[in-house]
Design a protein around this motif. Structure first.
Motif, PDB file in Angstrom:
ATOM      1  N   TYR A  22       0.833  -1.206   0.000  1.00 10.80           N
ATOM      2  CA  TYR A  22       0.000   0.000   0.000  1.00 10.80           C
ATOM      3  C   TYR A  22       0.864   1.252   0.000  1.00 10.80           C
ATOM      4  O   TYR A  22       0.577   2.219  -0.691  1.00 10.80           O
ATOM      5  N   GLY A  23       1.932   1.236   0.803  1.00 18.24           N
ATOM      6  CA  GLY A  23       2.827   2.392   0.851  1.00 18.24           C
ATOM      7  C   GLY A  23       3.546   2.621  -0.459  1.00 18.24           C
ATOM      8  O   GLY A  23       3.751   3.758  -0.879  1.00 18.24           O
ATOM      9  N   ALA A  24       3.934   1.542  -1.140  1.00 19.32           N
ATOM     10  CA  ALA A  24       4.656   1.681  -2.401  1.00 19.32           C
ATOM     11  C   ALA A  24       3.732   2.123  -3.533  1.00 19.32           C
ATOM     12  O   ALA A  24       4.120   2.947  -4.370  1.00 19.32           O
ATOM     13  N   TRP A  25       2.531   1.606  -3.571  1.00 21.39           N
ATOM     14  CA  TRP A  25       1.642   1.898  -4.694  1.00 21.39           C
ATOM     15  C   TRP A  25       0.823   3.168  -4.512  1.00 21.39           C
ATOM     16  O   TRP A  25       0.570   3.879  -5.465  1.00 21.39           O
ATOM     17  N   PRO A  29       0.294   8.539   3.141  1.00 21.80           N
ATOM     18  CA  PRO A  29       0.926   8.200   4.419  1.00 21.80           C
ATOM     19  C   PRO A  29      -0.043   7.761   5.518  1.00 21.80           C
ATOM     20  O   PRO A  29       0.334   6.981   6.378  1.00 21.80           O
ATOM     21  N   ALA A  30      -1.283   8.234   5.507  1.00 19.83           N
ATOM     22  CA  ALA A  30      -2.202   7.909   6.603  1.00 19.83           C
ATOM     23  C   ALA A  30      -2.569   6.420   6.599  1.00 19.83           C
ATOM     24  O   ALA A  30      -2.525   5.755   7.637  1.00 19.83           O
ATOM     25  N   GLY A  31      -2.938   5.886   5.450  1.00 19.50           N
ATOM     26  CA  GLY A  31      -3.286   4.469   5.367  1.00 19.50           C
ATOM     27  C   GLY A  31      -2.087   3.580   5.639  1.00 19.50           C
ATOM     28  O   GLY A  31      -2.220   2.525   6.272  1.00 19.50           O
ATOM     29  N   THR A  32      -0.928   4.001   5.171  1.00 16.94           N
ATOM     30  CA  THR A  32       0.287   3.237   5.422  1.00 16.94           C
ATOM     31  C   THR A  32       0.597   3.191   6.916  1.00 16.94           C
ATOM     32  O   THR A  32       0.958   2.139   7.454  1.00 16.94           O
ATOM     33  N   ALA A  33       0.417   4.334   7.592  1.00 15.31           N
ATOM     34  CA  ALA A  33       0.670   4.378   9.034  1.00 15.31           C
ATOM     35  C   ALA A  33      -0.295   3.469   9.787  1.00 15.31           C
ATOM     36  O   ALA A  33       0.098   2.763  10.727  1.00 15.31           O
ATOM     37  N   VAL A  34      -1.553   3.449   9.377  1.00 15.96           N
ATOM     38  CA  VAL A  34      -2.538   2.592  10.042  1.00 15.96           C
ATOM     39  C   VAL A  34      -2.174   1.122   9.858  1.00 15.96           C
ATOM     40  O   VAL A  34      -2.262   0.326  10.793  1.00 15.96           O
ATOM     41  N   LEU A  35      -1.753   0.747   8.667  1.00 14.83           N
ATOM     42  CA  LEU A  35      -1.372  -0.646   8.423  1.00 14.83           C
ATOM     43  C   LEU A  35      -0.114  -1.030   9.198  1.00 14.83           C
ATOM     44  O   LEU A  35       0.005  -2.159   9.677  1.00 14.83           O
ATOM     45  N   ILE A  36       0.809  -0.102   9.336  1.00 14.11           N
ATOM     46  CA  ILE A  36       2.021  -0.374  10.119  1.00 14.11           C
ATOM     47  C   ILE A  36       1.671  -0.557  11.594  1.00 14.11           C
ATOM     48  O   ILE A  36       2.195  -1.443  12.274  1.00 14.11           O
ATOM     49  N   ILE A  37       0.750   0.262  12.099  1.00 15.55           N
ATOM     50  CA  ILE A  37       0.311   0.119  13.488  1.00 15.55           C
ATOM     51  C   ILE A  37      -0.409  -1.211  13.688  1.00 15.55           C
ATOM     52  O   ILE A  37      -0.206  -1.901  14.694  1.00 15.55           O
ATOM     53  N   ALA A  38      -1.256  -1.598  12.729  1.00 19.25           N
ATOM     54  CA  ALA A  38      -1.934  -2.895  12.822  1.00 19.25           C
ATOM     55  C   ALA A  38      -0.918  -4.032  12.819  1.00 19.25           C
ATOM     56  O   ALA A  38      -1.070  -5.013  13.563  1.00 19.25           O
ATOM     57  N   PHE A  39       0.122  -3.913  11.992  1.00 20.64           N
ATOM     58  CA  PHE A  39       1.202  -4.903  11.990  1.00 20.64           C
ATOM     59  C   PHE A  39       1.860  -4.981  13.364  1.00 20.64           C
ATOM     60  O   PHE A  39       2.090  -6.070  13.900  1.00 20.64           O
TER      61      PHE A  39
END
Length: 129
Positions: A22-25, A29-39
């Motif tokens: 998601y971050g690459a495509w 930054p907001a969605g990427t941060a949420v996915l990183i936090i979920a990880f």
């Protein structure tokens, strides 16, 4: 706890791969941060379950040959009273008021909050179990 550790490890891998793609495509930054936090949250639960499995071994629920009586006994230890929840609540309140009134009050609140959380976490650390 081994199955739970593997399950949450798989969830963590899914969120990590999703965050990378998601971050690459998307470049958002907001969605990427949420996915990183979920990880991070799934990885933390997986790590906790793996540590508990190493400490305590297999539970009766994990064995196919276990009887109901194998899981009996005291369920948990519940302390009679503790000052740490009140200190933690006080620290959180002072930190929240510090957001409004200034950094100095916020830092005092965070200090009290950290002391309260550590007090609760390690109050019975030497109890064994």
């Amino acid at each position: 706890m081994k199955i739970e550790a593997l399950l949450f490890g798989g969830v963590a891998l899914f969120f990590g791969a999703s965050a990378a793609l998601y971050g690459a495509w998307s470049g958002e930054p907001a969605g990427t941060a949420v996915l990183i936090i979920a990880f991070g949250m799934a990885a933390l639960v997986s790590f906790f379950c793996a540590v508990q499995y190493r400490r305590r071994g297999r539970r009766p629920q994990d064995r196919t040959d276990a009887e109901v009586a194998d899981g009996s006994g005291p369920l948990e230890f519940f302390p009679a009273h503790s000052p740490w929840p009140v200190i933690t609540a006080l620290g959180f309140t002072v930190a929240a008021v510090g957001v409004v009134y200034g950094l100095w009050l916020f830092l005092i609140g965070v200090g009290v909050l950290v002391r309260g959380v550590l007090g609760m976490a390690f109050q019975y650390a030497t109890r064994g179990g």
